[in-house]
Design an enzyme around this catalytic site. Structure first.
Site, PDB file in Angstrom:
ATOM      1  N   LYS A 190       0.944  -1.393   0.602  1.00 39.81           N
ATOM      2  CA  LYS A 190      -0.182   0.132  -0.001  1.00 39.81           C
ATOM      3  C   LYS A 190       0.490   0.910  -0.309  1.00 39.81           C
ATOM      4  CE  LYS A 190      -3.820  -2.635   2.149  1.00 39.81           C
ATOM      5  NZ  LYS A 190      -4.712  -3.047   3.222  1.00 39.81           N
TER       6      LYS A 190
ATOM      7  N   GLN B  73      -4.517  -1.894   9.733  1.00 40.24           N
ATOM      8  CA  GLN B  73      -4.338  -3.012   9.514  1.00 40.24           C
ATOM      9  C   GLN B  73      -4.699  -3.656  10.149  1.00 40.24           C
ATOM     10  OE1 GLN B  73      -3.503  -3.625   6.098  1.00 40.24           O
ATOM     11  NE2 GLN B  73      -4.064  -5.441   6.203  1.00 40.24           N
TER      12      GLN B  73
ATOM     13  N   ASP C 121     -10.630   3.274   4.696  1.00 43.41           N
ATOM     14  CA  ASP C 121     -11.076   1.572   4.562  1.00 43.41           C
ATOM     15  C   ASP C 121     -12.501   1.780   4.617  1.00 43.41           C
ATOM     16  OD1 ASP C 121      -9.177  -0.244   4.575  1.00 43.41           O
ATOM     17  OD2 ASP C 121      -8.595   0.395   6.757  1.00 43.41           O
TER      18      ASP C 121
HETATM   19  N1  GUN Z   1      -6.776  -6.694   6.052  1.00 43.72           N
HETATM   20  C1  GUN Z   1      -6.955  -7.416   5.248  1.00 43.72           C
HETATM   21  N2  GUN Z   1      -7.835  -6.526   4.636  1.00 43.72           N
HETATM   22  C2  GUN Z   1      -7.983  -5.537   4.634  1.00 43.72           C
HETATM   23  C3  GUN Z   1      -7.872  -4.092   4.472  1.00 43.72           C
HETATM   24  O1  GUN Z   1      -8.874  -3.813   3.461  1.00 43.72           O
HETATM   25  N3  GUN Z   1      -7.966  -3.169   5.197  1.00 43.72           N
HETATM   26  C4  GUN Z   1      -7.256  -3.609   6.993  1.00 43.72           C
HETATM   27  N4  GUN Z   1      -7.004  -2.046   7.679  1.00 43.72           N
HETATM   28  N5  GUN Z   1      -6.537  -4.165   6.992  1.00 43.72           N
HETATM   29  C5  GUN Z   1      -7.688  -5.380   6.424  1.00 43.72           C
END
Ligand code: GUN
Length: 283
Positions: free
Chosen positions: A50, A94, A117
């Site tokens: 990311k 995350q 998110d």
């Molecule tokens: N863990 C797995 N997918 C995601 C996501 O899209 N965002 C976050 N914050 N954690 C994740």
């Protein structure tokens, strides 16, 4: 015609488009801060990719790495400091967190304006009302993939496999907003393939490798594979058996190279949007 819905190519096109918005925000440079707690290797790989995607587009990104035994108050303090930091536009916590930490406590602490998110209860509530300013990244990526087929979604029967908060529940809302008839299936659904065989659109997000095969779908169906399953040989495979399903589908996303790249592109989109919203709020 190839039935492959190429998420990598579509994500690239979205990112190219975002460059104009990033340029227009200058001298503000959109910044995404990611927090990773603990040692989950997949989580560390995800946040690095990311960050790389942000930097490639001329955005800023910082990763905050905390040990697995981090105390709740220390994580809350970090979230509060990022909430107040005017240079930070998007905050991503995350998941999963280590077991000792209750994720709702921390998701609730995020500033809804920086919650790229779309996990904060306020943002989820707005999504339910159809008044959202953020849409969660994977569901938004799925919607963009479906729209890229240029097929009308109205009246189509969409069968969603999986009822997670990250994917299944929000994509079912977005598909209803797009005037699909939506059926939700999950681990307790009886005769699940009776539903998938009727579907015009199948969204598979249940985390079972190669669960959906060609015989389980209708000819001409659009198949979106959200699965990321690690095999014993360290290969990544989806929830759909691409080999057999691609012979029947009109469109199908591969794994890798389908939904994954779109999720990242939508995260960048949400971060740029967050920077725009925060700029407007200041003016
Ligand atoms: N863990 C797995 N997918 C995601 C996501 O899209 N965002 C976050 N914050 N954690 C994740």
């Amino acid at each position: 015609m190839s039935p492959i819905l190429d998420g990598k190519k579509l994500a690239q096109a979205f990112k190219e488009n975002l460059k104009k918005d990033i340029e227009a925000l200058k001298p503000i440079v959109p910044r995404l801060d990611a927090i990773v707690v603990g040692d989950d290797p997949a989580s560390h790989i995800y946040v690095q990719s990311k960050k790389k995607a942000c930097v490639a587009l001329g955005m800023k990104s910082h990763i905050h790495t905390l040990p697995h035994n981090t105390k709740s108050e220390d994580l809350l303090k970090l979230i509060q400091s990022l909430n107040h930091n005017k240079e930070v536009h998007g905050i991503l916590l995350q998941l999963p967190l280590p077991q000792a930490l209750d994720k709702s406590l921390f998701l609730n602490a995020l500033s809804p304006l920086k919650d790229v998110d779309c996990f904060h209860p306020i943002n989820m509530g707005l999504l339910l009302e159809g008044k959202h300013f953020f849409i969660p990244c994977t569901p938004l990526g799925i919607l963009k993939l479906l729209q890229s087929t240029q097929e009308s979604l109205e009246g189509k029967h969409a069968v969603v496999l999986g009822r997670s908060t990250l994917v299944g529940k929000p994509i079912s809302l977005l598909l209803q907003e797009a005037n699909c008839t939506v059926t939700m299936c999950h681990s307790k659904t009886k005769n699940i393939f009776e539903f998938t065989k009727q579907a015009d659109i199948v969204v598979a997000a249940i985390g079972k490798p190669h669960f959906i095969k060609g015989e389980h779908i209708k000819k001409g169906a659009i198949v979106i594979d959200v699965g990321i399953n690690h095999t014993k040989n360290l290969e990544i495979v989806g929830d759909v058996d691409f080999e057999s399903a691609s012979k029947k589908a009109s469109w199908i996303t591969p794994v890798p190279g389908g939904v994954g790249p779109m999720t990242i592109a939508m995260l960048l989109h949400n971060t740029v949007r967050a920077a725009m919203l925060q700029k407007e709020n200041k003016q």
